[in-house]
Scaffold this motif. Structure first.
Motif, short mmCIF file in Angstrom:
data_model
loop_
_atom_site.label_atom_id
_atom_site.label_comp_id
_atom_site.label_asym_id
_atom_site.label_seq_id
_atom_site.Cartn_x
_atom_site.Cartn_y
_atom_site.Cartn_z
N SER A 146 0.84 -1.20 0.00
CA SER A 146 0.00 0.00 0.00
C SER A 146 0.87 1.25 0.00
O SER A 146 2.09 1.15 0.16
N GLY A 147 0.19 2.39 -0.11
CA GLY A 147 0.91 3.65 -0.06
C GLY A 147 1.55 3.87 1.30
O GLY A 147 2.73 4.26 1.41
N ALA A 148 0.78 3.62 2.35
CA ALA A 148 1.31 3.83 3.70
C ALA A 148 2.55 2.96 3.93
O ALA A 148 3.53 3.41 4.54
N VAL A 193 5.50 4.49 2.20
CA VAL A 193 5.97 5.67 2.95
C VAL A 193 6.71 5.23 4.21
O VAL A 193 7.80 5.73 4.54
N PHE A 213 -0.60 14.38 2.97
CA PHE A 213 -1.18 13.11 3.39
C PHE A 213 -0.23 12.00 2.94
O PHE A 213 0.04 11.86 1.76
N HIS A 214 0.25 11.22 3.92
CA HIS A 214 1.20 10.16 3.58
C HIS A 214 0.70 8.78 4.01
O HIS A 214 1.42 7.80 3.84
N GLY A 215 -0.50 8.71 4.60
CA GLY A 215 -1.01 7.40 5.00
C GLY A 215 -1.34 7.36 6.48
O GLY A 215 -1.13 8.34 7.20
N GLU A 222 5.17 15.57 -1.23
CA GLU A 222 4.39 15.18 -2.40
C GLU A 222 4.72 16.18 -3.51
O GLU A 222 4.61 17.39 -3.28
N GLU A 230 -4.32 14.65 -1.25
CA GLU A 230 -5.47 14.84 -0.37
C GLU A 230 -5.58 16.30 0.10
O GLU A 230 -6.65 16.79 0.40
N ASP A 261 6.85 11.47 -2.27
CA ASP A 261 5.69 10.60 -2.14
C ASP A 261 4.86 10.76 -3.41
O ASP A 261 4.10 11.69 -3.57
N VAL A 279 2.73 8.49 -4.42
CA VAL A 279 1.67 7.47 -4.32
C VAL A 279 0.47 7.88 -5.17
O VAL A 279 -0.11 7.06 -5.88
N GLN A 280 0.11 9.16 -5.13
CA GLN A 280 -1.06 9.61 -5.91
C GLN A 280 -0.65 10.23 -7.25
O GLN A 280 -1.32 10.07 -8.25
N LYS A 325 -1.03 3.13 -5.27
CA LYS A 325 -2.23 3.47 -6.05
C LYS A 325 -2.22 2.96 -7.49
O LYS A 325 -2.51 1.80 -7.73
#
Ligand SMILES: Cc1ncc(COP(=O)(O)O)c(C=O)c1O
Length: 442
Positions: A122-124, A127, A150-152, A226, A231, A259, A261-262, A288
């Motif tokens: 997962s993203g979390a 991270v 937002f990092h998780g 990010e 988020e 990060d 992730v998104q 993601k």
């Protein structure tokens, strides 16, 4: 173009209503659902609910389904791998999909020299791994992260997060040693300055104030950032922001951790959003969109940074072979054309929203890169007073008209469709959105 969206029951429909009641009884109440959508199946950008209603999806399952829902080539790769091997644990054994995906991701990571890859789910987790790796490698205890980030939600990732207090409430004490600093959010500059006259005062402040008063830079392991805040409101910093911040990082031996992730995996029109800013991060966290909906997180790092020893970090399910094959199929599709499509269609979407902004006073800011686009709603263009309730009402009303949207930040709506989106689908989205905003009569 299909005559979709198709809404033929009240929402939620009878079957959805029943399932939501069961969900209320059995499922954790910690989830945030904007509207009562109960999904049965989906293809491309079209989502069918359990009552046969059909929605146009501009959420991609929170920016995950990069190749559209259930892309046939991803499904084929998943089925083929499922027939061969479902699990063996890449932490204790070797298998081909994890190795070839690691090679692919290592080669994709920007910057010179060798790279290595760690896999989670997962993203979390990606991270969390980045956080631990940076500590291991630098032996430093302090970190900088940003307000709005937002990092998780695992304890380390949550400690880096500074998005909403509800995400942290009752969870203190968190991991110590993290200082949050203002992000370059020019629409609402935290320093009340204007770009470009500000000459990036937000970056200078780190060196001129923070590093001279409270934080010894030689004790800082990472600047965790990010490339475009997700988020937090799809906030795009000025073009020089990351370059200047990274310069400071390099000056003091601090790792610049992106990060993605998104923002990663082609969503912004480049494989990694940081490429728009001309910075090669030391570590990149991914999840993601990486595997089109199969659970997978990855961390790529320069090989000399990934110097932790056997036993220092691992995860039973990380790098699952089916997820790895889904990721390889996803990356192939991105490289064959979807990443380019994200750039082209993203521009069409931005142009369309900027055009609508002229007739809707409440659309205070339209921003984004590629298919990571947001509208920030305000009650007044001059005062920029946030229109939080309106934002939520617009999302709900769009759902009732068959358009799936998600919020971000306090008062923004994000548009993050699959990278397969076409012009007709964007035009349909814009037309519904226009109707909804007009009908909400702001
Ligand atoms: C930038 C960013 N990092 C990390 C995460 C956490 O990812 P996950 O929910 O997969 O743990 C998210 C999720 O939204 C994200 O947007």
């Amino acid at each position: 173009m299909k005559k979709w969206p198709l809404i033929h029951t009240p929402l939620p429909g009878p079957k959805a209503r029943k399932l939501i009641n069961q969900d209320r009884t059995y499922v954790s109440p910690s989830y945030t659902r904007y509207y009562p959508l109960v999904v049965e199946k989906a293809k491309g950008l079209w989502v069918h609910d359990v009552d046969g209603n059909i929605f146009l999806d501009f959420t991609a399952g929170i920016a995950v389904c990069a190749t559209g829902h259930c892309h046939p080539r991803v499904i084929k790769a998943i089925k083929k791998q499922a027939d061969l091997l479902l699990h063996m644990s890449g932490t204790d054994f070797y298998y081909t999909p994890q190795i070839i995906l690691a090679k692919k991701l290592a080669n994709l990571m920007p910057g010179k020299g060798a790279k290595k890859v760690y896999f989670g789910n997962s993203g979390a987790e990606a991270v969390e791994a980045a956080f631990k790796l940076a500590r291991w490698h630098t032996k430093r205890e302090l970190n900088l992260a940003f307000y709005g980030a937002f990092h998780g939600r695992t304890m380390g990732a949550l400690s880096l997060t500074a998005s909403k207090t509800i995400q942290k409430k009752h969870y203190n004490p968190l991991v110590p040693g993290i200082t949050h600093i203002p992000y370059s959010y020019c629409y609402r500059c935290p320093y009340n300055l204007s770009y470009p006259e500000c000459e990036l005062g937000c970056v200078q402040w780190v060196e001129d104030t923070l590093f001279r008063t409270t934080i010894p830079p030689e004790e800082v392991a990472t600047i965790f950032v990010e490339p475009i805040q997700g988020e937090g409101g799809y906030i795009v910093p000025p073009p020089e922001f990351h370059r200047e911040m990274n310069k400071i990082a390099k000056k003091y031996g601090i790792l610049y951790v992106a990060d993605e992730v998104q923002s990663g995996m082609g969503r912004t029109g480049k494989m990694f959003a940081m490429e728009h800013f001309g910075v090669d991060p030391d570590i990149i966290a991914l999840a993601k969109g990486i595997a089109s909906g199969m659970p997978l997180g990855a961390l790529t790092a320069r090989a000399e940074i990934m110097d932790w020893e056997a036993g220092s970090h691992a995860s039973t399910f990380g790098g699952n072979p089916v997820s790895c094959m889904a990721a390889l199929a996803t990356i192939e599709l991105l490289e064959e054309g979807l990443m380019k499509n994200a750039g082209v269609q993203g521009k069409h979407l931005m142009d369309g929203l900027v055009n609508l902004q002229q007739s809707h006073e409440c659309m205070g800011d339209v921003r984004g890169k590629g298919l990571m686009v947001a509208v920030e709603f305000v009650k007044d263009r001059e005062t920029k007073e946030p229109a939080r309730t309106w934002r939520n009402d617009i999302i709900r009303h769009a759902f009732e008209k068959g358009l799936l949207l998600l919020g971000c930040g306090e008062n923004s709506i994000r548009f993050c469709p699959s990278l397969t989106v076409n012009t007709a689908e964007i035009d349909k989205c814009l037309s519904i959105f226009d109707d909804v905003v007009r009908e909400m009569a702001l």
